[in-house]
Motif scaffolding. Structure first.
Motif, short mmCIF file in Angstrom:
data_model
loop_
_atom_site.label_atom_id
_atom_site.label_comp_id
_atom_site.label_asym_id
_atom_site.label_seq_id
_atom_site.Cartn_x
_atom_site.Cartn_y
_atom_site.Cartn_z
N ARG A 424 0.83 -1.21 0.00
CA ARG A 424 0.00 0.00 0.00
C ARG A 424 0.86 1.26 0.00
NH1 ARG A 424 -5.10 -1.33 4.11
NH2 ARG A 424 -5.79 -3.25 3.05
N ALA A 425 1.96 1.23 0.76
CA ALA A 425 2.86 2.39 0.78
C ALA A 425 3.47 2.65 -0.59
CB ALA A 425 3.95 2.18 1.82
N ALA A 426 3.63 1.58 -1.39
CA ALA A 426 4.18 1.72 -2.74
C ALA A 426 3.12 2.09 -3.77
CB ALA A 426 4.85 0.41 -3.15
N GLY A 427 1.85 2.17 -3.34
CA GLY A 427 0.78 2.53 -4.26
C GLY A 427 0.11 1.35 -4.92
N ILE A 428 0.19 0.16 -4.29
CA ILE A 428 -0.41 -1.05 -4.86
C ILE A 428 -1.55 -1.50 -3.94
CG2 ILE A 428 -0.02 -3.45 -5.52
CD1 ILE A 428 2.95 -2.72 -5.91
N PRO A 429 -2.80 -1.49 -4.42
CA PRO A 429 -3.91 -1.98 -3.60
C PRO A 429 -3.66 -3.42 -3.16
CG PRO A 429 -4.73 -0.85 -5.55
CD PRO A 429 -3.25 -1.03 -5.75
N SER A 430 -3.92 -3.71 -1.91
CA SER A 430 -3.63 -5.06 -1.41
C SER A 430 -4.44 -5.34 -0.16
CB SER A 430 -2.13 -5.22 -1.12
OG SER A 430 -1.71 -4.23 -0.18
N ARG A 431 -4.51 -6.62 0.21
CA ARG A 431 -5.23 -7.05 1.41
C ARG A 431 -4.72 -8.43 1.81
NH1 ARG A 431 -10.51 -6.91 -2.38
NH2 ARG A 431 -10.15 -8.81 -3.62
N ARG A 432 -4.99 -8.78 3.05
CA ARG A 432 -4.63 -10.11 3.55
C ARG A 432 -5.73 -11.11 3.22
NH1 ARG A 432 -3.92 -9.02 9.55
NH2 ARG A 432 -5.11 -7.14 9.06
N VAL A 433 -5.35 -12.34 3.01
CA VAL A 433 -6.28 -13.42 2.70
C VAL A 433 -6.16 -14.49 3.79
CG1 VAL A 433 -6.94 -15.22 1.06
CG2 VAL A 433 -6.07 -13.02 0.22
N ASP A 434 -7.29 -14.86 4.37
CA ASP A 434 -7.31 -15.94 5.35
C ASP A 434 -7.88 -17.19 4.69
OD1 ASP A 434 -6.27 -14.67 7.59
OD2 ASP A 434 -8.20 -13.78 8.11
N GLY A 435 -7.31 -18.32 5.03
CA GLY A 435 -7.79 -19.58 4.48
C GLY A 435 -6.94 -20.72 4.98
N VAL A 436 -6.77 -21.72 4.14
CA VAL A 436 -5.98 -22.89 4.51
C VAL A 436 -4.96 -23.18 3.42
CG1 VAL A 436 -7.73 -23.97 5.99
CG2 VAL A 436 -7.77 -24.40 3.53
N VAL A 437 -3.86 -23.80 3.83
CA VAL A 437 -2.82 -24.19 2.88
C VAL A 437 -2.52 -25.67 3.10
CG1 VAL A 437 -0.89 -23.57 4.42
CG2 VAL A 437 -0.56 -23.56 1.92
#
Length: 507
Positions: A424-437
């Motif tokens: 986000r600081a670099a200007g790229i929209p982003s978010r965390r993803v919760d799930g399973v691996v």
């Protein structure tokens, strides 16, 4: 090896949210603590017209019938005053992950005006254990809610956020709804992210249950926060005793004595919550491009929404075929920096947790970006830097991106949090993803384990895993939620993989 040693984000998020979203939910009434003289002296909120026991209550917290923590909760007039109400709530959440003990203590004290729709005046939130130690002191001012953050060995930080619309009735919506016999709506300022969320409580049909060997009539109140979206159902006897609180089928709180509430089981949380597969995923799941196909049960329809990575086909008897896909972004779609958020700006927002406007995070993002203009190229640099510069320490947790950068270690939650802040600081929209691996641990059992990774918009959405240094998260990742949202908690213990397929056959 395990993906992390802290408590799974959805579980911890829900447990903590119970304190902030419905602070006094578990308060049980008892013989009147308020006198008739007090009632005549001044008009008071309905929250005080409901009798309750002096000294508060204890409730044991159970995950899939295993004791993992307890609540203490109390609500009363501030000692020596008749114009202010104090709500005290404390949560202890404890479990083992592998050979390590993970524990979180979250305590909140909120002060309100005692009159009807009395304002929230101040609060203190204390956190210890898993996630770090800090104290938030909030006070309503004419310009907003002023919050001072205090941490051991570090200078205090002060910030002002939007004023809280929370009222004293919101401190115990379940009890107020039962008293009024009608729906109650309000707002709670969350004790972790300081955002305000709508909370609604509705009455449910009464039930008869056995309580201590006697059949009793129980009133029911269901509370839902717009943040967590998990129905929380409280059961109360006609005499006013809160006997149980249900958080879906996964977690329950039961009224207990203090001694019993504090007596916890030894619970290995990843072994308890993992999803065992009938056989291993094919090698293709680990490659990019890659694919994995499974048949699942226990997946509610609201989670069955097709995306660029996950496709669903309904099958008979409540089953669903799930196809997981992984591929690199299409070159023709890639965009230069800065990238506009396709969802209106929420994925570029700096928050008290993400802290993308923090000076040190912005400085590092600028250094990693350099002269590069391609957003995907920058995203890969950021993911690679986090993967190689954060020590994989599954006993070191932090709830703020600046703390992660300072300590440079942590598990998947810390890797994802710092990555999103830098993106986000670099200007790229982003978010965390919760799930399973998907993983095969030391016991040789193929299974999904709860995990967290990131999603970035570089002209199209793409998922990346900084914990495993995957510039494209492979098809062994199954995402079901975002940003540590507890909405996915009811899946734990209910979601099953009944078949692993070589290719989709349900279409």
């Amino acid at each position: 090896m395990m993906t992390r040693s802290r408590l799974p984000a959805p579980l911890l998020g829900l447990a903590v949210a119970l304190l902030s979203a419905v602070p006094a939910l578990a308060q049980a009434p008892a013989p009147a603590a308020r006198t008739a003289t007090q009632a005549k002296k001044a008009e008071v909120s309905d929250v005080l017209k409901t009798p309750r026991p002096a000294g508060g209550e204890w409730l044991g917290l159970y995950l899939m019938d295993k004791k993992v923590g307890y609540f203490f909760t109390d609500l009363s007039l501030v000692p020596g005053r008749t114009d202010q109400v104090r709500a005290i709530n404390e949560l202890v959440f404890k479990a083992t992950v592998g050979s390590k003990l993970s524990e979180r203590v979250h305590r909140e004290e909120r002060i309100y005006e005692a009159k009807p729709r009395g304002k929230l005046l101040s609060f203190v939130v204390e956190q210890r254990g898993d996630g770090g130690e800090q104290r938030l002191e909030g006070t309503q001012t004419p310009t907003g809610l002023r919050v001072v953050r205090k941490r051991p060995g570090l200078p205090d930080e002060a910030l002002t956020v939007k004023a809280s619309p929370e009222t004293v009735e919101d401190a115990d919506q379940a009890r107020v709804a039962i008293y009024r016999k009608t729906k109650v709506e309000g707002t709670i300022t969350d004790g972790t992210d300081l955002e305000s969320y709508k909370v609604t409580t509705t009455m449910e049909p009464a039930e008869e249950r056995m309580v201590r060997g006697v059949k009793v009539r129980l009133s029911k109140a269901q509370t839902i926060s717009e943040k967590e979206k998990v129905p929380v159902v409280a059961y109360v006897t006609d005499e006013g005793e809160m006997v149980e609180v249900d958080f879906g089928q996964t977690m329950k709180a039961r009224a207990e004595s203090e001694a019993v509430a504090k007596r916890m089981d030894v619970v290995e949380v990843f072994g308890l919550t993992r999803i065992v597969l009938p056989k291993q995923l094919p090698a293709e799941a680990r490659s990019v491009p890659g694919r994995a196909v499974m048949v699942m049960t226990g997946l509610p329809e609201k989670f069955q929404q097709d995306t660029y990575r996950q496709k669903y086909v309904k099958l008979p008897e409540g089953r669903v075929e799930v196809t997981l896909l992984a591929d690199v972004p299409k070159p023709a779609n890639l965009k230069p920096l800065p990238v506009a958020d396709p969802e209106g700006g929420e994925n570029l927002k700096s928050t008290i947790i993400v802290e993308s406007d923090n000076a040190e995070i912005r400085k590092l993002a600028k250094k990693l970006t350099g002269t590069e203009k391609d957003a995907y190229a920058v995203a890969k640099k950021i993911v690679g830097w986090v993967a190689t510069n954060l020590e994989k320490d599954y006993g070191a947790s932090a709830d703020r991106a600046s703390d992660v950068l300072r300590q440079k270690k942590g598990d998947c939650t810390e890797h994802s949090l710092l990555t999103v802040a830098l993106l986000r600081a670099a200007g790229i929209p982003s978010r965390r993803v919760d799930g399973v691996v998907y993983m095969v641990n030391e016991d040789g059992v193929p299974a999904f384990y709860w995990h967290e990774w990131v999603e970035a918009y570089v002209g199209e959405w793409t998922q990346m895993d900084p914990t495993f240094n995957q510039l494209v998260a492979d098809a062994s990742h199954f995402g079901v939620g975002q940003e540590g949202n507890a909405e996915i908690t009811p899946l734990i213990g209910q979601l099953k993989v009944v078949e692993v397929r070589d290719r989709p056959t349900g279409r």
